[in-house]
Design a protein around this motif. Sequence first.
Motif, PDB file in Angstrom:
ATOM      1  N   SER A   1       0.807  -1.218   0.000  1.00 20.89           N
ATOM      2  CA  SER A   1       0.000   0.000   0.000  1.00 20.89           C
ATOM      3  C   SER A   1       0.840   1.267   0.000  1.00 20.89           C
ATOM      4  O   SER A   1       0.318   2.361  -0.237  1.00 20.89           O
ATOM      5  CB  SER A   1      -0.900   0.016   1.244  1.00 20.89           C
ATOM      6  OG  SER A   1      -0.094   0.008   2.426  1.00 20.89           O
ATOM      7  N   ASN A   2       2.131   1.155   0.245  1.00 25.49           N
ATOM      8  CA  ASN A   2       2.988   2.319   0.466  1.00 25.49           C
ATOM      9  C   ASN A   2       3.354   2.983  -0.867  1.00 25.49           C
ATOM     10  O   ASN A   2       4.070   2.394  -1.682  1.00 25.49           O
ATOM     11  CB  ASN A   2       4.254   1.885   1.205  1.00 25.49           C
ATOM     12  CG  ASN A   2       5.056   3.057   1.741  1.00 25.49           C
ATOM     13  OD1 ASN A   2       5.112   4.116   1.140  1.00 25.49           O
ATOM     14  ND2 ASN A   2       5.703   2.846   2.874  1.00 25.49           N
ATOM     15  N   PRO A   3       2.932   4.222  -1.102  1.00 29.33           N
ATOM     16  CA  PRO A   3       3.217   4.873  -2.392  1.00 29.33           C
ATOM     17  C   PRO A   3       4.696   5.162  -2.614  1.00 29.33           C
ATOM     18  O   PRO A   3       5.100   5.433  -3.751  1.00 29.33           O
ATOM     19  CB  PRO A   3       2.401   6.164  -2.321  1.00 29.33           C
ATOM     20  CG  PRO A   3       2.232   6.438  -0.861  1.00 29.33           C
ATOM     21  CD  PRO A   3       2.120   5.086  -0.215  1.00 29.33           C
ATOM     22  N   ALA A   4       5.510   5.099  -1.569  1.00 29.35           N
ATOM     23  CA  ALA A   4       6.946   5.323  -1.735  1.00 29.35           C
ATOM     24  C   ALA A   4       7.592   4.231  -2.575  1.00 29.35           C
ATOM     25  O   ALA A   4       8.719   4.403  -3.058  1.00 29.35           O
ATOM     26  CB  ALA A   4       7.637   5.426  -0.379  1.00 29.35           C
ATOM     27  N   LEU A   5       6.894   3.116  -2.785  1.00 31.47           N
ATOM     28  CA  LEU A   5       7.425   2.074  -3.655  1.00 31.47           C
ATOM     29  C   LEU A   5       7.457   2.526  -5.117  1.00 31.47           C
ATOM     30  O   LEU A   5       8.274   2.041  -5.899  1.00 31.47           O
ATOM     31  CB  LEU A   5       6.576   0.801  -3.531  1.00 31.47           C
ATOM     32  CG  LEU A   5       6.775  -0.017  -2.255  1.00 31.47           C
ATOM     33  CD1 LEU A   5       5.708  -1.102  -2.157  1.00 31.47           C
ATOM     34  CD2 LEU A   5       8.164  -0.636  -2.213  1.00 31.47           C
ATOM     35  N   LEU A   6       6.580   3.438  -5.494  1.00 34.75           N
ATOM     36  CA  LEU A   6       6.513   3.924  -6.874  1.00 34.75           C
ATOM     37  C   LEU A   6       7.633   4.925  -7.105  1.00 34.75           C
ATOM     38  O   LEU A   6       7.697   5.968  -6.446  1.00 34.75           O
ATOM     39  CB  LEU A   6       5.152   4.559  -7.142  1.00 34.75           C
ATOM     40  CG  LEU A   6       3.958   3.609  -7.003  1.00 34.75           C
ATOM     41  CD1 LEU A   6       2.645   4.378  -7.076  1.00 34.75           C
ATOM     42  CD2 LEU A   6       4.008   2.528  -8.084  1.00 34.75           C
ATOM     43  N   ARG A   7       8.507   4.625  -8.045  1.00 36.35           N
ATOM     44  CA  ARG A   7       9.745   5.388  -8.187  1.00 36.35           C
ATOM     45  C   ARG A   7       9.541   6.841  -8.577  1.00 36.35           C
ATOM     46  O   ARG A   7      10.386   7.687  -8.302  1.00 36.35           O
ATOM     47  CB  ARG A   7      10.655   4.680  -9.193  1.00 36.35           C
ATOM     48  CG  ARG A   7      11.068   3.301  -8.696  1.00 36.35           C
ATOM     49  CD  ARG A   7      12.043   2.615  -9.597  1.00 36.35           C
ATOM     50  NE  ARG A   7      12.400   1.295  -9.056  1.00 36.35           N
ATOM     51  CZ  ARG A   7      13.288   0.487  -9.609  1.00 36.35           C
ATOM     52  NH1 ARG A   7      13.906   0.850 -10.723  1.00 36.35           N
ATOM     53  NH2 ARG A   7      13.563  -0.681  -9.056  1.00 36.35           N
ATOM     54  N   ASP A   8       8.432   7.162  -9.231  1.00 38.90           N
ATOM     55  CA  ASP A   8       8.178   8.543  -9.641  1.00 38.90           C
ATOM     56  C   ASP A   8       7.211   9.270  -8.704  1.00 38.90           C
ATOM     57  O   ASP A   8       6.793  10.393  -8.999  1.00 38.90           O
ATOM     58  CB  ASP A   8       7.616   8.575 -11.064  1.00 38.90           C
ATOM     59  CG  ASP A   8       8.640   8.105 -12.095  1.00 38.90           C
ATOM     60  OD1 ASP A   8       9.842   8.315 -11.858  1.00 38.90           O
ATOM     61  OD2 ASP A   8       8.226   7.531 -13.120  1.00 38.90           O
ATOM     62  N   SER A   9       6.869   8.666  -7.591  1.00 38.55           N
ATOM     63  CA  SER A   9       5.892   9.271  -6.696  1.00 38.55           C
ATOM     64  C   SER A   9       6.526  10.389  -5.875  1.00 38.55           C
ATOM     65  O   SER A   9       7.742  10.416  -5.630  1.00 38.55           O
ATOM     66  CB  SER A   9       5.305   8.217  -5.744  1.00 38.55           C
ATOM     67  OG  SER A   9       6.298   7.754  -4.850  1.00 38.55           O
ATOM     68  N   ALA A  10       5.686  11.305  -5.423  1.00 35.58           N
ATOM     69  CA  ALA A  10       6.161  12.382  -4.551  1.00 35.58           C
ATOM     70  C   ALA A  10       6.708  11.816  -3.252  1.00 35.58           C
ATOM     71  O   ALA A  10       7.698  12.331  -2.699  1.00 35.58           O
ATOM     72  CB  ALA A  10       5.015  13.355  -4.269  1.00 35.58           C
TER      73      ALA A  10
END
Length: 309
Positions: free
Chosen positions: A279-288
């Motif tokens: 669930s952690n959006p920090a996994l997405l490399r282009d995320s804020a």
Amino acid sequence: MLRVVVLGAAAGGGVPQWNCGCPVCLAARTEHPELRSTQASIAISADGDHWFLINASPDLRQQLIATPQLHPAAGKLRHSPIAGVVLTNGEIDAVAGLLSMREGWPFTIYAHAKVLAILKTNSVFNVLSETNVRRRPIEQDEAFEPTLPDGSPCGIEILPFAVAGKSAWYLEGEAHPAGDTGAGDTLGLRIRDQATGRFFYFLAACADVSDELKSRLKGAPLIFFDGTVWRDDELITAGLGNKTGQRMGHIAMSGDAGAIAALAGLDIDRKVFLHINNSNPALLRDSAERKMAERAGWQIPADGTEFTL
């Protein structure tokens, strides 16, 4: 030289989780397979020949296949370079992989008495015959040196210490097999190469960064730290669950009381998040969120990443 291999960096269920269609899991299944990650565990060695696992994730078999350092030696019918497993808690994420190590090769399990009690009272772990698989209790704030299969020292000193956390979730509402004996369910580790004095810290689960913990971690060359959720209410707001990070025994990455803020300014050389939930959006490399973590000096590793000290 102390060698550390990240076998997996994800939280329970891995990435993608088998039944999840959240943005991270969807991306991992489709256009971004590089996001795929197995459940959190590392392997450590002082000589490159004998290795110790820190936690045994449910994905252990897959992790061993993917890690050449942990393959059987060439020409041997039965062999493993794994001399032992150190458990920091009794969660499924940390112990289920032990069942993949049941094929008759000797090694030692090191864990707090509370975690060993969980293994003892669950008969499925009897497949790990104590004839081959010894179970050695470890104590908070008492350093120990794991041994090699022949009983000789391995050159690594491990100091367990208590961190804020909770008992395994499957014990909620149940009597703990070890009774109400205080801390021991959640440990952090300081792992030190006795030859060089170099060391690092491993905390797969941590619910709070106390002043005592800050003092302990200050100036460390390397830490692996609980990165389960970005926000405390992440699972709830995403519609993926009904528990906060704190309710599960995990501090959030972000926020005034989160790990990034709490561990800032401590002169830690390398900071690595692991046990990262799907669930952690920090996994997405282009995320804020990822950019914020990286600006603060944090790394999110891929499976197989190796560190040396």
